[in-house]
Design a protein around this motif. Structure first.
Motif, PDB file in Angstrom:
ATOM      1  N   VAL A   3       1.243  -1.616  -0.197  1.00  0.00           N
ATOM      2  CA  VAL A   3      -0.112  -0.291   0.082  1.00  0.00           C
ATOM      3  C   VAL A   3       0.677   1.563  -0.132  1.00  0.00           C
ATOM      4  N   HIS A   4       1.760   1.326   0.589  1.00  0.00           N
ATOM      5  CA  HIS A   4       3.213   2.608   0.296  1.00  0.00           C
ATOM      6  C   HIS A   4       4.202   2.675  -0.211  1.00  0.00           C
ATOM      7  N   GLU A   5       3.366   2.114  -1.212  1.00  0.00           N
ATOM      8  CA  GLU A   5       4.071   2.097  -2.334  1.00  0.00           C
ATOM      9  C   GLU A   5       3.342   2.601  -4.050  1.00  0.00           C
ATOM     10  N   LEU A   6       2.184   2.744  -3.448  1.00  0.00           N
ATOM     11  CA  LEU A   6       1.595   2.537  -4.724  1.00  0.00           C
ATOM     12  C   LEU A   6       1.310   4.427  -4.826  1.00  0.00           C
ATOM     13  N   LYS A   7       1.678   4.728  -6.074  1.00  0.00           N
ATOM     14  CA  LYS A   7       1.583   6.022  -6.438  1.00  0.00           C
ATOM     15  C   LYS A   7       0.734   6.529  -7.688  1.00  0.00           C
ATOM     16  N   SER A   8       0.175   7.472  -8.505  1.00  0.00           N
ATOM     17  CA  SER A   8      -0.808   8.101  -9.150  1.00  0.00           C
ATOM     18  C   SER A   8       0.296   7.759 -10.124  1.00  0.00           C
TER      19      SER A   8
END
Length: 149
Positions: A3-8
């Motif tokens: 989850v903390h690696e998600l980016k737009s």
């Protein structure tokens, strides 16, 4: 992927314009508000209809026209058409008229008019009826019930 690696996706988000952060930012000094005046100050600017001392636009433009209420499109059914329906039908509603192809649409209201003869006793439910049509139905021993639009 966590989850903390998600980016737009690139280009999906646009960074906000940072006003008043120096001349190099492109929006420094006056922050894109021009020189001086009412709209360069803090707080909200003037209303769109304000004229600054002159008569406002809404009072200068003349009023005209009216509110058009569209006509209600009724499907016309004559008393002569009711006579031609099956003898076993004693209660006539818009649904029965639609089944017997006297009217075309169930969504439009039905109006009863007095053209033709009616010689049998029937109970008729329609949205509107002329005075002469009511008299013909009552003379034959039937009743007319008005439905709401």
């Amino acid at each position: 992927m966590k989850v903390h690696e998600l980016k737009s996706n690139s280009g999906a988000r646009r960074s906000s314009i940072r006003r008043g952060r120096g001349r190099a930012s492109g929006k420094g000094v006056r922050c894109g508000k021009g020189q001086t005046g009412q709209n360069s100050r803090a707080g909200h600017g003037h209303k769109l209809w304000m004229g600054g001392g002159e008569v406002s636009l809404i009072r200068r433009v003349p009023r005209f026209g009216f509110n058009h209420v569209p006509k209600v499109a009724y499907q016309i059914v004559n008393t002569g058409q009711l006579q031609s329906l099956d003898e076993g039908i004693n209660e006539i509603t818009p649904e029965i008229l639609l089944e017997n192809r006297v009217i075309r649409k169930a969504s439009l209201p039905v109006k009863l008019l007095a053209e033709g003869e009616l010689k049998r006793k029937v109970k008729i439910s329609v949205h509107k009826a002329s005075v002469a049509a009511r008299e013909k139905v009552q003379a034959a021993g039937g009743t007319v019930e008005l439905l709401e639009l």
